[in-house]
Design an enzyme around this catalytic site. Sequence first.
Site: not given
Ligand code: UD1
Ligand code: CA
Length: 479
Positions: A28, A116, A391
């Site tokens: 996103r 992160g 100067n």
């Molecule tokens: C996630 C949570 C959601 C929560 C939200 C809060 C899950 C399934 N959902 O959704 O309940 O409300 O965070 O911000 O956990 N990442 C990895 N490996 C992966 C996928 C993600 O390292 O395979 C890391 C991403 O880099 C990121 C974090 O995990 O730092 C969260 O991933 P993201 O895809 O942003 O999760 P959300 O859809 O926001």
């Molecule tokens: Ca997130």
Amino acid sequence: MSKMANDTAETRDAGLAIVVLAAGQGTRMKSAHAKVLHPLGGRPLVCHVLAASAALGAARSVVVVGHQAQAVEAACGSFAVRFALQSEQHGTGHAVRIAAEAELRDFSGDVLILYGDVPLLRSATLQRLVQQHRERGALLSLLTTVVDEPFGYGRIVRDAAGALHGIVEERDASASERLVCEVNPGIYCVRSAFLQRALAGLAPNNAQGELYLTDIVAAAVREGGPVVTEPVDPAEVAGINSRADLAALEALLRAEVIARHMAAGVTFLDPATAYVEASVTIGADTVIGPLVQLRGATSIGRDCRIDGNAFVSDTTLADGVHLRPMVVISEASIGSGAIIGPFAHLRPGAELHQDVHVGNFVEVKKSVIGAGTKANHLAYIGDATIGSASNIGAGTITCNYDGFVKHRTVIGDRVQIGSDSQLVAPVTIGDDAYVATGTTVRHDVEPGALAFNPKPEQRRAGWVEGFRKRKQPERARKG
Ligand code: UD1
Ligand code: CA
């Protein structure tokens, strides 16, 4: 503790491990760069999370990297962390599974799991979560928060009596679940043995076909818990998923930093247009005008005036320095009472002592300028050492570069460099020397001497009339 670089832990906690998820691309964000590398307040998102968690003194910290793994590892360079590689990203549960397999097999304490992309998290909140978790002998504990607009977050599902059932993601939620405003910020503390079990049991039975870490909450409930939820201020756990989120947190963080400086005695004429990174220090009674950016390892003394439109990075200003409008300064140091600008450019290695004046269209690079020396108009001072009370006239240029290498110019105390002079380096101009206006200095000037180029000025009486006559037909032709 503040979010300054590398908070050092005051206590060590041998029973705690930390896992930070930072492998995702962040679709996103619409970016070629991994999401956790996007800077907030001048440093990558992931570093904010690491700084907050460093204060807990965990026995080990593991960062799960994947998308742009090398760059993310480099960004984490100043923190004592290990890395686990998730080369294909199959969800947050998959990421933790990889960390657990690589780094937590022999670990029997509690595991604090963080994402992160949640940068405003405070150490104290994490400490509270771990403490609650232990005091209540929980299998799993998590922070939850109530937001006005829950879109995009995992919803906390409870029964009518308020007992926790689990977490359902936006895309998997029913219409009624989507109305729930209690959401999952993604911060969990989990007993290690249970975590290993729960991770093994994850399955991709959801809209995204991923392994959801959030499913371990329902698993903990099924095992009979205890499962503890701890409320947290939504502002602190706002996640970054888009550029709009990033801008919103940047504004928030910026306002916090400025409020902190104001509380400590700094005046901001227009806080809305001051950009001060968290790493910057500012002395009391300093007045900062509109459109000022203070970045990196910058330290500003007391009683300074920064009129406006200034860009200052990695620079030290002593007390009582006055930066007039339109100055660009990086990696420089400026002595007390100095006056800089308008329109001055101080580049790396510019070391200006007390009461130096550097005026409009003056550029200084890798040069020391002694106390009270003035270079008020149109000059280039590069690779020079200049004494005090000298100067430097308008249009003076240190010719430091012969096309191959740079050379130094040394100017003594109380020297007068006349306007439009070129000092061809390497060259030394002794104390009390006087360089006449319009001189090209190619050889050293001894102390107290006058240097000038013998260019006798000539006169041709009546020359202008003839010149115009010759030019007139030309102008007529060209219309
Ligand atoms: C996630 C949570 C959601 C929560 C939200 C809060 C899950 C399934 N959902 O959704 O309940 O409300 O965070 O911000 O956990 N990442 C990895 N490996 C992966 C996928 C993600 O390292 O395979 C890391 C991403 O880099 C990121 C974090 O995990 O730092 C969260 O991933 P993201 O895809 O942003 O999760 P959300 O859809 O926001
Ligand atoms: Ca997130």
